[in-house]
Design an enzyme around this catalytic site. Structure first.
Site, PDB file in Angstrom:
ATOM      1  CG  ASN A  89      -1.790   1.165   1.357  1.00 46.53           C
ATOM      2  OD1 ASN A  89      -1.346   2.297   1.199  1.00 46.53           O
ATOM      3  ND2 ASN A  89      -3.058   0.940   1.640  1.00 46.53           N
TER       4      ASN A  89
ATOM      5  CG  HIS B 159       0.980   6.282   4.768  1.00 49.30           C
ATOM      6  ND1 HIS B 159       0.044   7.239   5.094  1.00 49.30           N
ATOM      7  CD2 HIS B 159       0.498   5.109   5.220  1.00 49.30           C
ATOM      8  CE1 HIS B 159      -0.955   6.662   5.748  1.00 49.30           C
ATOM      9  NE2 HIS B 159      -0.702   5.370   5.841  1.00 49.30           N
TER      10      HIS B 159
ATOM     11  CG  HIS C   1      -8.236   3.965   1.113  1.00 45.88           C
ATOM     12  ND1 HIS C   1      -8.425   3.654   2.436  1.00 45.88           N
ATOM     13  CD2 HIS C   1      -9.449   4.346   0.655  1.00 45.88           C
ATOM     14  CE1 HIS C   1      -9.696   3.845   2.758  1.00 45.88           C
ATOM     15  NE2 HIS C   1     -10.334   4.274   1.690  1.00 45.88           N
TER      16      HIS C   1
ATOM     17  NE  ARG D 118      -9.586   7.905   4.620  1.00 44.35           N
ATOM     18  CZ  ARG D 118      -9.754   6.903   5.488  1.00 44.35           C
ATOM     19  NH1 ARG D 118      -8.910   5.895   5.521  1.00 44.35           N
ATOM     20  NH2 ARG D 118     -10.745   6.919   6.329  1.00 44.35           N
TER      21      ARG D 118
ATOM     22  NE  ARG E 169      -7.752  11.021   5.706  1.00 47.97           N
ATOM     23  CZ  ARG E 169      -8.237  10.350   6.765  1.00 47.97           C
ATOM     24  NH1 ARG E 169      -7.455   9.544   7.439  1.00 47.97           N
ATOM     25  NH2 ARG E 169      -9.479  10.497   7.127  1.00 47.97           N
TER      26      ARG E 169
ATOM     27  CD  GLU F  13      -7.233  -0.278   1.177  1.00 51.22           C
ATOM     28  OE1 GLU F  13      -6.284  -1.045   1.309  1.00 51.22           O
ATOM     29  OE2 GLU F  13      -7.426   0.714   1.906  1.00 51.22           O
TER      30      GLU F  13
ATOM     31  CB  THR G 163      -9.306   1.352   7.190  1.00 42.93           C
ATOM     32  OG1 THR G 163      -8.929   2.026   5.994  1.00 42.93           O
ATOM     33  CG2 THR G 163     -10.640   0.669   6.998  1.00 42.93           C
TER      34      THR G 163
ATOM     35  CD  GLU H 290      -6.744  -6.171   3.182  1.00 41.65           C
ATOM     36  OE1 GLU H 290      -6.933  -5.782   2.013  1.00 41.65           O
ATOM     37  OE2 GLU H 290      -6.100  -5.523   4.023  1.00 41.65           O
TER      38      GLU H 290
ATOM     39  CG  HIS I  13      -5.266  -1.721   8.866  1.00 41.55           C
ATOM     40  ND1 HIS I  13      -5.116  -1.206  10.123  1.00 41.55           N
ATOM     41  CD2 HIS I  13      -5.452  -0.657   8.049  1.00 41.55           C
ATOM     42  CE1 HIS I  13      -5.232   0.110  10.066  1.00 41.55           C
ATOM     43  NE2 HIS I  13      -5.426   0.469   8.812  1.00 41.55           N
TER      44      HIS I  13
HETATM   45  N1  PXP Z   1      -5.707  -3.029   4.308  1.00 40.93           N
HETATM   46  C1  PXP Z   1      -6.615  -2.028   4.355  1.00 40.93           C
HETATM   47  C2  PXP Z   1      -8.046  -2.336   4.081  1.00 40.93           C
HETATM   48  C3  PXP Z   1      -6.213  -0.705   4.650  1.00 40.93           C
HETATM   49  O1  PXP Z   1      -7.126   0.272   4.706  1.00 40.93           O
HETATM   50  C4  PXP Z   1      -4.844  -0.456   4.855  1.00 40.93           C
HETATM   51  C5  PXP Z   1      -4.388   0.937   5.126  1.00 40.93           C
HETATM   52  O2  PXP Z   1      -4.829   1.808   4.176  1.00 40.93           O
HETATM   53  C6  PXP Z   1      -3.955  -1.527   4.797  1.00 40.93           C
HETATM   54  C7  PXP Z   1      -4.410  -2.820   4.533  1.00 40.93           C
HETATM   55  C8  PXP Z   1      -2.499  -1.342   5.040  1.00 40.93           C
HETATM   56  O3  PXP Z   1      -2.345  -1.070   6.407  1.00 40.93           O
HETATM   57  P1  PXP Z   1      -0.968  -0.568   6.981  1.00 40.93           P
HETATM   58  O4  PXP Z   1      -0.656   0.724   6.327  1.00 40.93           O
HETATM   59  O5  PXP Z   1      -1.210  -0.464   8.451  1.00 40.93           O
HETATM   60  O6  PXP Z   1       0.037  -1.640   6.644  1.00 40.93           O
END
Ligand code: PXP
Length: 250
Positions: A6, A9, A42, A44, A48, A69, A100, A164, A204
């Site tokens: 992901n 960030h 993602h 959103r 953001r 996402e 999330t 997931e 996550h």
């Molecule tokens: N899965 C989902 C559904 C998420 O919303 C996120 C964060 O956007 C992640 C996985 C990845 O999580 P992390 O950034 O904590 O590894």
């Protein structure tokens, strides 16, 4: 297990100054060269981090599987159909959350987490209808769920084939006296989902320290990991950060 990365960030950092760096598209190219199974973004409601243009550009990278996402809203579905990601992962979105917080309440017992006019008891039905155009367009659909039998069984009625499982509670409990309990919830949920025929993914809150226990859950298809990889990349660079995570989950 496969690794999905992901890259939200990267965009968080870019947006801190409102400029172009670090470049999300470049990050996606780097990640794809490291052989990640898919790349997640993602989009959103408040934009953001990831913006529409990021998704458009990254979806144009040949051979790269992109998971978008998104909340279960008409706006997002329309956007998804315009960029054609490999997969859409439906997640709940709450306005003031930092990230999330929960899986989608597809069993419809808690507060509704999507369009205001959707009553909780209709959430599974709503999702079943919502995803039809995505399926029709050939986009794979996943649902982000808490490791809870009721949610998994409700998901079965929607026609979704991929889940997931939310690893936040396990990740937060890691190293505490709650770890075993939270881990077992995940393991039992993953086994139940596999028995029902789902492709089971998880993610996550996973980190380089806590991810090893995912090996104890048989049949997990893919892990989705973001923040910990981007945080490490600041010190090591993106490629070594991804390669190390891949090594840990192989
Ligand atoms: N899965 C989902 C559904 C998420 O919303 C996120 C964060 O956007 C992640 C996985 C990845 O999580 P992390 O950034 O904590 O590894």
């Amino acid at each position: 297990m496969l690794l999905g990365v992901n890259i939200d960030h990267i965009a968080t950092l870019r947006n801190a100054r409102g400029g172009k760096e670090p470049d999300v598209y470049k990050a996606a190219l780097f990640a794809s060269k490291c052989g990640v199974h898919n790349l997640t973004m993602h989009l959103r409601e408040d934009r953001r981090h990831i913006k529409e243009d990021d998704v458009r550009k990254v979806c144009s990278i040949p051979e790269l599987k992109v998971t978008l996402e998104m909340a279960a809203t008409d706006e997002m579905r329309e956007f998804a159909l315009s960029v054609m990601p490999y997969k859409c992962c439906i997640v709940p979105e709450r306005k003031n959350e930092l990230t999330t917080e929960k899986g989608f309440d597809v069993a419809g017992e808690n507060i509704p987490m999507m369009a205001d006019n959707v009553m909780p008891e209709y959430q599974a039905q709503y999702i079943a209808e919502f995803i039809k155009p995505l399926f029709k367009a050939g986009i794979k659909v996943g649902l982000f769920l808490d490791p809870d039998k009721k949610q998994i069984e409700a998901a079965k009625t929607t026609g979704v084939k991929s889940l997931e499982l939310n690893t936040t509670a396990y990740s937060n409990a890691y190293g505490t006296n709650m770890e075993e309990e939270e881990f077992l919830k995940l393991k039992i949920a993953a086994e139940h989902a596999q028995d029902l025929g789902f492709e089971v993914n998880a993610g996550h809150g996973l980190t380089y320290n806590n991810v090893h226990r995912m090996h104890e859950i048989k049949g997990l298809h893919e892990l989705n990991v973001g923040h910990t990889i981007i945080a490490r990349a600041i010190f090591t660079g993106l490629e070594p950060a991804i390669i190390e995570m891949k090594r840990l989950i192989l």
